[in-house]
Design an enzyme around this catalytic site. Structure first.
Site, PDB file in Angstrom:
ATOM      1  N   ASP A   1      74.813  29.177  18.115  1.00 34.18           N
ATOM      2  CA  ASP A   1      75.864  28.497  17.361  1.00 34.18           C
ATOM      3  C   ASP A   1      75.714  28.823  15.879  1.00 34.18           C
ATOM      4  OD1 ASP A   1      73.848  26.700  16.352  1.00 34.18           O
ATOM      5  OD2 ASP A   1      74.058  25.521  18.184  1.00 34.18           O
TER       6      ASP A   1
ATOM      7  N   ARG B   1      81.403  21.906  20.656  1.00 33.70           N
ATOM      8  CA  ARG B   1      80.911  20.827  21.517  1.00 33.70           C
ATOM      9  C   ARG B   1      81.833  19.623  21.342  1.00 33.70           C
ATOM     10  NH1 ARG B   1      75.721  19.020  23.603  1.00 33.70           N
ATOM     11  NH2 ARG B   1      74.510  20.593  22.491  1.00 33.70           N
TER      12      ARG B   1
ATOM     13  N   ARG C   1      68.846  15.075  15.490  1.00 32.21           N
ATOM     14  CA  ARG C   1      70.233  15.532  15.550  1.00 32.21           C
ATOM     15  C   ARG C   1      71.204  14.478  15.012  1.00 32.21           C
ATOM     16  NH1 ARG C   1      69.941  17.549  21.634  1.00 32.21           N
ATOM     17  NH2 ARG C   1      68.343  15.926  21.564  1.00 32.21           N
TER      18      ARG C   1
ATOM     19  N   LYS D   1      80.237  28.231  18.869  1.00 29.08           N
ATOM     20  CA  LYS D   1      80.140  27.228  19.946  1.00 29.08           C
ATOM     21  C   LYS D   1      80.918  25.975  19.564  1.00 29.08           C
ATOM     22  CE  LYS D   1      76.449  24.234  20.546  1.00 29.08           C
ATOM     23  NZ  LYS D   1      75.054  23.872  20.807  1.00 29.08           N
TER      24      LYS D   1
ATOM     25  N   GLY E   1      55.380  -3.880  29.189  1.00 24.79           N
ATOM     26  CA  GLY E   1      55.625  -2.583  28.541  1.00 24.79           C
ATOM     27  C   GLY E   1      55.274  -2.559  27.057  1.00 24.79           C
ATOM     28  N   GLU E   2      55.028  -3.720  26.437  1.00 26.03           N
ATOM     29  CA  GLU E   2      54.652  -3.711  25.016  1.00 26.03           C
ATOM     30  C   GLU E   2      53.271  -3.081  24.849  1.00 26.03           C
ATOM     31  OE1 GLU E   2      54.976  -7.643  23.405  1.00 26.03           O
ATOM     32  OE2 GLU E   2      57.153  -7.710  23.673  1.00 26.03           O
TER      33      GLU E   2
ATOM     34  N   HIS F   1      66.166  20.552  12.925  1.00 26.70           N
ATOM     35  CA  HIS F   1      67.524  20.959  13.279  1.00 26.70           C
ATOM     36  C   HIS F   1      68.335  21.390  12.052  1.00 26.70           C
ATOM     37  CE1 HIS F   1      71.090  20.970  15.603  1.00 26.70           C
ATOM     38  NE2 HIS F   1      71.655  20.039  14.864  1.00 26.70           N
TER      39      HIS F   1
ATOM     40  N   THR G   1      73.837  24.804  26.338  1.00 25.72           N
ATOM     41  CA  THR G   1      74.097  25.772  25.257  1.00 25.72           C
ATOM     42  C   THR G   1      73.605  27.157  25.671  1.00 25.72           C
ATOM     43  OG1 THR G   1      73.922  24.066  23.584  1.00 25.72           O
ATOM     44  CG2 THR G   1      73.521  26.313  22.837  1.00 25.72           C
TER      45      THR G   1
HETATM   46  C1  R5P Z   1      72.457  22.089  18.659  1.00 27.01           C
HETATM   47  O1  R5P Z   1      73.087  22.282  17.639  1.00 27.01           O
HETATM   48  C2  R5P Z   1      71.048  22.532  18.874  1.00 27.01           C
HETATM   49  O2  R5P Z   1      70.667  23.547  17.995  1.00 27.01           O
HETATM   50  C3  R5P Z   1      70.841  22.973  20.303  1.00 27.01           C
HETATM   51  O3  R5P Z   1      71.634  24.119  20.541  1.00 27.01           O
HETATM   52  C4  R5P Z   1      71.263  21.896  21.268  1.00 27.01           C
HETATM   53  O4  R5P Z   1      70.710  20.675  20.909  1.00 27.01           O
HETATM   54  C5  R5P Z   1      70.874  22.253  22.679  1.00 27.01           C
HETATM   55  O5  R5P Z   1      71.340  21.253  23.516  1.00 27.01           O
HETATM   56  P1  R5P Z   1      71.685  21.532  25.034  1.00 27.01           P
HETATM   57  O6  R5P Z   1      70.509  22.230  25.636  1.00 27.01           O
HETATM   58  O7  R5P Z   1      71.909  20.159  25.604  1.00 27.01           O
HETATM   59  O8  R5P Z   1      72.932  22.340  25.071  1.00 27.01           O
END
Ligand code: R5P
Length: 318
Positions: A181, A207, A93, A205, A35-36, A127, A245
């Site tokens: 969110d 999480r 993220r 939202k 795999g390298e 992000h 989400t």
């Molecule tokens: C989170 O803050 C991002 O903006 C997306 O809403 C998130 O990463 C989406 O992830 P998922 O589809 O797993 O809910």
């Protein structure tokens, strides 16, 4: 300028090369039985400006290792500069410590890219707007929002563009922009401006960091005024990973009487069972871009892919 491609998103790279009216420079990418990878630049690059295009999903770890080695190969072979185009920057993220004891993965990635010799990064819809501050080298942060604005105008028709400014005010538009969110509020404000101040609202939202479970239970305003006359919601996010989400946002909007829900997200990460979750959701249509390649097998009826090739080609010309 010589353009090289990693192996993660060849269809996008070919479109970019076409826009630039150039052909790709060959790279030897040999995969050993374990795999390298061994990377070799075949053309002479001494004293030349080079570009390497590599998205980092799916298989972020492999894609990043390949990118590190390509940049290293070009620098060792005497390239004057290496611009990395990373349409989707994986690990973004994890850009800070959320809970004690965590690694800041994105910082490790950035330090490695800088230490192997990347001179500049071009990427898309990060992000968080703080991410560029983590780089010591110049970064060009492109956005798919203008592309989304064009598509939205096409869908809702030119007449619906003329919503007066202000949230909850009477308007001829039956469409509202929705951030799934609070972290996406800046994104939604920019899109609203591109659409003549289309009204917007954000979902609150939550999480659970341990389980990843999501709950979308309310909006950032308690006044029900924003719903008046609204028949269509346009949910905008930076990425879709598991799809949870989006599903939870759509369910909340339908519960609030908004039947048509269109989704716009820049990066189709589509992990696990996202394809089926999204196709079977109550979303009417899902628009994403080609920052990440989706194989024929990974596509589904509700999905439409918009290309960022032109935006990247323009970014490279400037
Ligand atoms: C989170 O803050 C991002 O903006 C997306 O809403 C998130 O990463 C989406 O992830 P998922 O589809 O797993 O809910």
């Amino acid at each position: 300028m010589k353009v090289f491609s990693g192996s993660s998103n060849k269809p996008l790279v070919e479109k970019i090369a076409k826009q630039l009216n150039t052909s790709l420079s060959p790279l030897e990418i040999f995969i050993f039985p374990d795999g390298e990878r061994r990377i070799r630049a075949i053309d002479r690059v001494v004293g030349q400006d080079t570009v390497v295009i590599q998205s980092t999903s799916p298989n972020p770890d492999t894609a990043y290792m390949e990118l590190f080695f390509i940049v290293d190969a070009l620098k060792r072979s005497g390239a004057k500069s290496v611009v990395a185009v990373v349409p989707y920057l994986g690990y973004q993220r994890q850009d800070h410590v959320f809970r004690d004891g965590e690694a800041v993965s994105l910082e490790v990635i950035i330090e490695t890219l800088e230490s192997v010799g990347m001179d500049k990064l071009i990427t898309f819809d990060l992000h968080s707007i703080k991410i560029p501050e983590l780089f010591k080298i110049p970064i060009v942060h492109l956005s798919a929002l203008p592309l989304f604005a064009e598509k939205i105008k096409e869908i809702i028709g030119q007449g619906a563009e003329v919503a007066p400014p202000g949230r909850g005010s009477p308007r001829p538009s039956d469409t509202i922009l929705v951030s799934p969110d609070m972290g996406g509020i800046r994104r939604i404000k920019i899109l609203s401006e591109l659409l003549s101040n289309m009204p917007f609202v954000s979902i609150v939202k939550d999480r659970d960091l341990k389980t990843g479970n999501i709950s979308s239970s309310s909006f950032d305003t308690e006044s029900p005024e924003w719903k008046k006359g609204v028949k269509r919601a346009i949910i905008v996010d930076d990425m879709i990973s598991t799809g949870r989400t989006i599903v939870s946002a759509v369910d909340l909007l339908i519960k609030n009487g908004i039947e048509e829900n269109l989704i716009f997200a820049t990066h189709p990460v589509f992990s696990n069972d996202a394809k089926n979750i999204l196709q079977n959701s109550r979303a009417s249509k899902i628009f994403v871009t080609d920052t990440i390649d989706i194989s024929e097998k990974g596509r589904f009826a509700k999905l439409e892919i918009l290309s960022v090739a032109n935006l990247i080609a323009n970014g490279l010309r400037n």
